[in-house]
Design an enzyme around this catalytic site. Structure first.
Site, PDB file in Angstrom:
ATOM      1  CE  LYS A   7      -4.016   2.021   2.320  1.00 43.82           C
ATOM      2  NZ  LYS A   7      -5.184   1.766   3.206  1.00 43.82           N
TER       3      LYS A   7
ATOM      4  CG  LEU B 153      -6.066 -10.255   3.059  1.00 44.50           C
ATOM      5  CD1 LEU B 153      -7.117  -9.487   3.663  1.00 44.50           C
ATOM      6  CD2 LEU B 153      -5.722 -11.542   3.871  1.00 44.50           C
TER       7      LEU B 153
ATOM      8  CG  ASP C  29     -13.820   4.120   6.399  1.00 43.75           C
ATOM      9  OD1 ASP C  29     -14.889   4.274   5.939  1.00 43.75           O
ATOM     10  OD2 ASP C  29     -12.783   4.273   5.260  1.00 43.75           O
TER      11      ASP C  29
ATOM     12  CG  ASN D  92     -12.588  -0.188   4.063  1.00 43.51           C
ATOM     13  OD1 ASN D  92     -11.848  -0.140   3.001  1.00 43.51           O
ATOM     14  ND2 ASN D  92     -12.837   1.019   4.441  1.00 43.51           N
TER      15      ASN D  92
ATOM     16  CG  ASP E 172      -8.780   1.554   4.142  1.00 44.96           C
ATOM     17  OD1 ASP E 172      -8.067   2.005   4.864  1.00 44.96           O
ATOM     18  OD2 ASP E 172      -9.746   1.796   3.353  1.00 44.96           O
TER      19      ASP E 172
HETATM   20  P1  ATP Z   1      -8.459   4.931  -1.190  1.00 43.19           P
HETATM   21  O1  ATP Z   1      -9.534   5.247  -0.068  1.00 43.19           O
HETATM   22  O2  ATP Z   1      -7.517   5.522  -1.689  1.00 43.19           O
HETATM   23  O3  ATP Z   1      -9.227   3.848  -2.173  1.00 43.19           O
HETATM   24  P2  ATP Z   1      -8.045   2.884   0.830  1.00 43.19           P
HETATM   25  O4  ATP Z   1      -7.522   3.646   1.700  1.00 43.19           O
HETATM   26  O5  ATP Z   1      -9.405   2.707   0.796  1.00 43.19           O
HETATM   27  O6  ATP Z   1      -7.640   3.599  -0.641  1.00 43.19           O
HETATM   28  P3  ATP Z   1      -7.652   0.023   1.083  1.00 43.19           P
HETATM   29  O7  ATP Z   1      -9.289  -0.189   1.588  1.00 43.19           O
HETATM   30  O8  ATP Z   1      -6.814  -0.184   2.148  1.00 43.19           O
HETATM   31  O9  ATP Z   1      -7.170   1.442   0.817  1.00 43.19           O
HETATM   32  O10 ATP Z   1      -7.350  -0.730  -0.148  1.00 43.19           O
HETATM   33  C1  ATP Z   1      -7.847  -0.444  -1.329  1.00 43.19           C
HETATM   34  C2  ATP Z   1      -8.459  -1.713  -2.033  1.00 43.19           C
HETATM   35  O11 ATP Z   1      -7.349  -2.516  -2.192  1.00 43.19           O
HETATM   36  C3  ATP Z   1      -9.242  -2.474  -1.197  1.00 43.19           C
HETATM   37  O12 ATP Z   1     -10.454  -2.374  -1.523  1.00 43.19           O
HETATM   38  C4  ATP Z   1      -8.807  -4.148  -1.564  1.00 43.19           C
HETATM   39  O13 ATP Z   1      -9.534  -4.355  -2.697  1.00 43.19           O
HETATM   40  C5  ATP Z   1      -7.433  -3.753  -2.108  1.00 43.19           C
HETATM   41  N1  ATP Z   1      -6.459  -4.367  -0.828  1.00 43.19           N
HETATM   42  C6  ATP Z   1      -5.986  -3.585   0.081  1.00 43.19           C
HETATM   43  N2  ATP Z   1      -5.413  -4.350   0.890  1.00 43.19           N
HETATM   44  C7  ATP Z   1      -5.278  -5.566   0.629  1.00 43.19           C
HETATM   45  C8  ATP Z   1      -4.646  -7.073   0.948  1.00 43.19           C
HETATM   46  N3  ATP Z   1      -3.933  -6.853   1.947  1.00 43.19           N
HETATM   47  N4  ATP Z   1      -4.840  -7.968  -0.016  1.00 43.19           N
HETATM   48  C9  ATP Z   1      -5.654  -7.957  -1.123  1.00 43.19           C
HETATM   49  N5  ATP Z   1      -6.400  -6.796  -1.333  1.00 43.19           N
HETATM   50  C10 ATP Z   1      -6.210  -5.732  -0.852  1.00 43.19           C
HETATM   51 MN    MN Z   2     -10.835   1.011   1.607  1.00 45.91          MN
END
Ligand code: ATP
Ligand code: MN
Length: 266
Positions: A82, A154, A203, A208, A220
């Site tokens: 990330k 994941l 959130d 999430n 997240d």
């Molecule tokens: P933004 O708000 O800018 O979209 P975010 O802060 O919501 O980013 P995350 O929700 O952590 O970021 O990650 C975005 C997406 O990436 C998730 O909805 C998921 O689909 C995917 N994702 C995040 N972490 C993982 C992980 N460890 N394994 C698989 N998929 C992941």
């Molecule tokens: Mn998210």
């Protein structure tokens, strides 16, 4: 001004793999020099071996798939990286999470956006560690450097990430029963997160939570707060409402938000 357009696949080592063009196109992102240096450093240190295309590109962060080869002859391990964006705007409304958060009285609250994103990445890393240690299914945090966080992917062995709960295809004959059990599973997760981790997600929604094989995974958590944060109960009510609404739309006979609140906090 140091932004350079690179293909993340170019960061990989010698063994360039054949990937189809469409796949490559999605991995084309603008990464600044600092982020590229951090990724190269992580490759050199063996936390990751290859960085692949973007799994998700959002306002606040991009998430990339990656692979590590811990043993030369062993199987590859799928990872997710990330990368928090240093854009200030999207972080402005996050102040409410930081204000009152005793773990983050570092003077980096305002102004310096580089410090801000570093803080968010740090917060997510620590929260993941706490949640993971409590036995709640979430990505295992692996490595953190500034605004770049490496965690367990994941997903399946081929590197395909699990879908968000929102997109989960649950269409078996016993779908109704599956949804009901997922709801109960989530209540247990929220309670454990509150009681054992002393955290409120803040959130939480079908966006999430990832889903695979009747299991929910929490992601997240950069904005998650300690349960002694002055607004933690307000955030908890919001989490309960958002997830409750989702399961109600899926036809689950949910408990009242009030009952859930008491269950989690009692
Ligand atoms: P933004 O708000 O800018 O979209 P975010 O802060 O919501 O980013 P995350 O929700 O952590 O970021 O990650 C975005 C997406 O990436 C998730 O909805 C998921 O689909 C995917 N994702 C995040 N972490 C993982 C992980 N460890 N394994 C698989 N998929 C992941
Ligand atoms: Mn998210």
């Amino acid at each position: 001004k140091h932004a350079a357009k690179i293909r993340l696949d170019d960061v990989k080592g010698e063994q360039s793999r054949e990937k189809d063009k469409a796949d490559r196109a999605t991995s084309e992102q603008v990464l600044d020099q600092r982020t590229r240096m951090i990724l190269l450093q992580m490759i050199n240190r063996g936390f990751v071996s290859e960085v692949h295309g973007a799994i998700s590109t959002g306002k606040e962060a991009n998430v990339y798939g990656a692979v590590a080869y811990p043993d030369l002859d062993g199987p590859p391990i799928q990872r997710a990286i990330k990368v928090y964006k240093t854009a200030i705007l999207s972080f402005k409304d996050r102040e409410r999470y930081i204000t009152g958060e005793h773990r983050f009285k570092s003077g980096a609250e305002k102004g310096n956006s580089r410090k801000m994103v570093k803080l968010w990445a740090e917060k997510e890393f620590r929260n993941l560690r706490r949640i993971h240690s409590a036995g709640i299914k979430c990505p295992e945090p692996i490595q953190l450097k500034l605004h770049v966080l490496v965690m367990e992917l994941l997903g399946d062995r081929k590197g395909y990430a699990y879908p968000r709960l929102r997109d989960a295809a649950i269409s078996s004959e016993d779908a109704e029963e599956v949804w009901r059990s997922l709801y109960i599973q989530l209540l247990g997760i929220m309670r454990r997160m509150y009681q054992v981790c002393r955290l409120v997600h803040a959130d939480l929604s079908e966006y999430n939570i990832l889903y695979n094989d009747r299991q929910l995974y929490i992601i997240d958590v950069s904005q998650s707060v300690e349960h002694d944060h002055p607004r933690s109960l307000e955030f908890l009510r919001m989490d309960i409402k958002n997830t409750g609404d989702f399961f109600r739309r899926e036809g689950v006979e949910t408990l009242s938000d009030r009952t859930v609140f008491d269950f989690i906090t009692a």
